[in-house]
Design an enzyme around this catalytic site. Sequence first.
Site, PDB file in Angstrom:
ATOM      1  CG  HIS A  59     -22.730 -17.391  -8.834  1.00  0.00           C
ATOM      2  ND1 HIS A  59     -21.869 -16.344  -8.612  1.00  0.00           N
ATOM      3  CD2 HIS A  59     -22.761 -17.577 -10.187  1.00  0.00           C
ATOM      4  CE1 HIS A  59     -21.404 -15.916  -9.777  1.00  0.00           C
ATOM      5  NE2 HIS A  59     -21.925 -16.646 -10.740  1.00  0.00           N
TER       6      HIS A  59
ATOM      7  CG  HIS B 270     -23.029 -13.949 -22.202  1.00  0.00           C
ATOM      8  ND1 HIS B 270     -24.043 -14.805 -22.614  1.00  0.00           N
ATOM      9  CD2 HIS B 270     -23.009 -12.926 -23.102  1.00  0.00           C
ATOM     10  CE1 HIS B 270     -24.616 -14.319 -23.703  1.00  0.00           C
ATOM     11  NE2 HIS B 270     -24.007 -13.181 -24.017  1.00  0.00           N
TER      12      HIS B 270
ATOM     13  CB  SER C  26     -20.941 -19.025 -13.960  1.00  0.00           C
ATOM     14  OG  SER C  26     -20.574 -18.186 -15.035  1.00  0.00           O
TER      15      SER C  26
ATOM     16  CD  GLU D 256     -16.526 -12.836 -22.125  1.00  0.00           C
ATOM     17  OE1 GLU D 256     -16.681 -11.719 -22.667  1.00  0.00           O
ATOM     18  OE2 GLU D 256     -17.354 -13.334 -21.327  1.00  0.00           O
TER      19      GLU D 256
ATOM     20  CG  ASP E 235     -22.625 -13.789 -30.125  1.00  0.00           C
ATOM     21  OD1 ASP E 235     -23.119 -14.128 -29.032  1.00  0.00           O
ATOM     22  OD2 ASP E 235     -23.210 -13.030 -30.919  1.00  0.00           O
ATOM     23  N   GLY E 236     -21.594 -16.309 -27.610  1.00  0.00           N
ATOM     24  CA  GLY E 236     -22.293 -17.461 -27.061  1.00  0.00           C
ATOM     25  C   GLY E 236     -23.686 -17.657 -27.602  1.00  0.00           C
TER      26      GLY E 236
ATOM     27  CG  ASP F 228     -24.618 -13.968 -15.888  1.00  0.00           C
ATOM     28  OD1 ASP F 228     -25.411 -13.031 -15.792  1.00  0.00           O
ATOM     29  OD2 ASP F 228     -23.561 -14.053 -15.244  1.00  0.00           O
TER      30      ASP F 228
END
Length: 324
Positions: free
Chosen positions: A19, A42, A131, A149, A177-178, A198
């Site tokens: 971050h 994510h 995030s 997500e 699904d990213g 991430d």
Amino acid sequence: MFSYRHAFHAGNHADVLKHTVLVAMLQHLLQKDTALTVFDTHAGAGLYRLDGDYAETSGEAANGFMRLVKELENGTPATSTEAPATKGSAAGKVKTPAKPTLDDLAPALKAYLEMVASFNNKGSHKVYPGSPFIIQRLLGDRDKLKLFEIHPTDIKTLAANIAQLEAGRQVAVLREDGFEGIKKFLPPPARRALVFCDPSYEIKNDYLRVVAMVADSLTRFATGTYAVWYPIIPRPEAHDVPRKLKTLATKAGRSWLNATLTVKNSKLLSDEAGDVKRPGLPASGMFIINPPHTLKAALQLALPQLVAVLGQDQHATFSVDAGG
């Protein structure tokens, strides 16, 4: 598949690293007039309670964000000792980083702490932003954020948390699904993007999927900024991630930066009874393709201070490497 919950790990040393990097990148990227689209592959739940059952069960924030805050609030005097050089310093005998005070805190760390503080009442540290909320807080009206997500519980929490922002069409929450969902959005309309990846790496295949996603994304949109967090653990797949991403960047003729933070020994230890104790996550890294040109200098100031505060033994160290 869905056993991982970031709520157990919120505010740990990996979050401090990722971050701090995220805020530093966005502060530079958002200076331009052209709209920026940010993709969080994510996203998790978005907001976390450090006084909640999940965070208190693991206690990881105590050696991450909360440790950083307490050291600074206590006004620990700066001290230094002779020690072997770390990866982030010159060779030979050097002084270990002095513990910072609020007065000499690196700008990147100050910006990170101010960001987290903005989600809390003065003097309180109960809420930790993930995030999605860090990104949204920094975006301008023209910018967009797309959150991916697939965890059935976290997607509901994320959607509810984002709804409270009343951000309208600026933020899109996608139950996808990213790794795959991002493909249809590249390149973005304004041709400026930050992809923040991430994953939990709970599934071994995630290591391969990260590299595959970045490879595909570079073919679709070579000038985007791609930021990948990865754990540094005794697994060949983990060590392959930065090596393979560097190869991708080099082949594409793009610049890259790799920053790592180690807080303790990564070896398995035995207690007095002879039982093996796993050390937990000892280190992690951020690999960025097409990084802002200001990022390397910012991290060279910030990471020694994180080593000084978050380091748990003599193995604590950092590195900042760049090329391209």
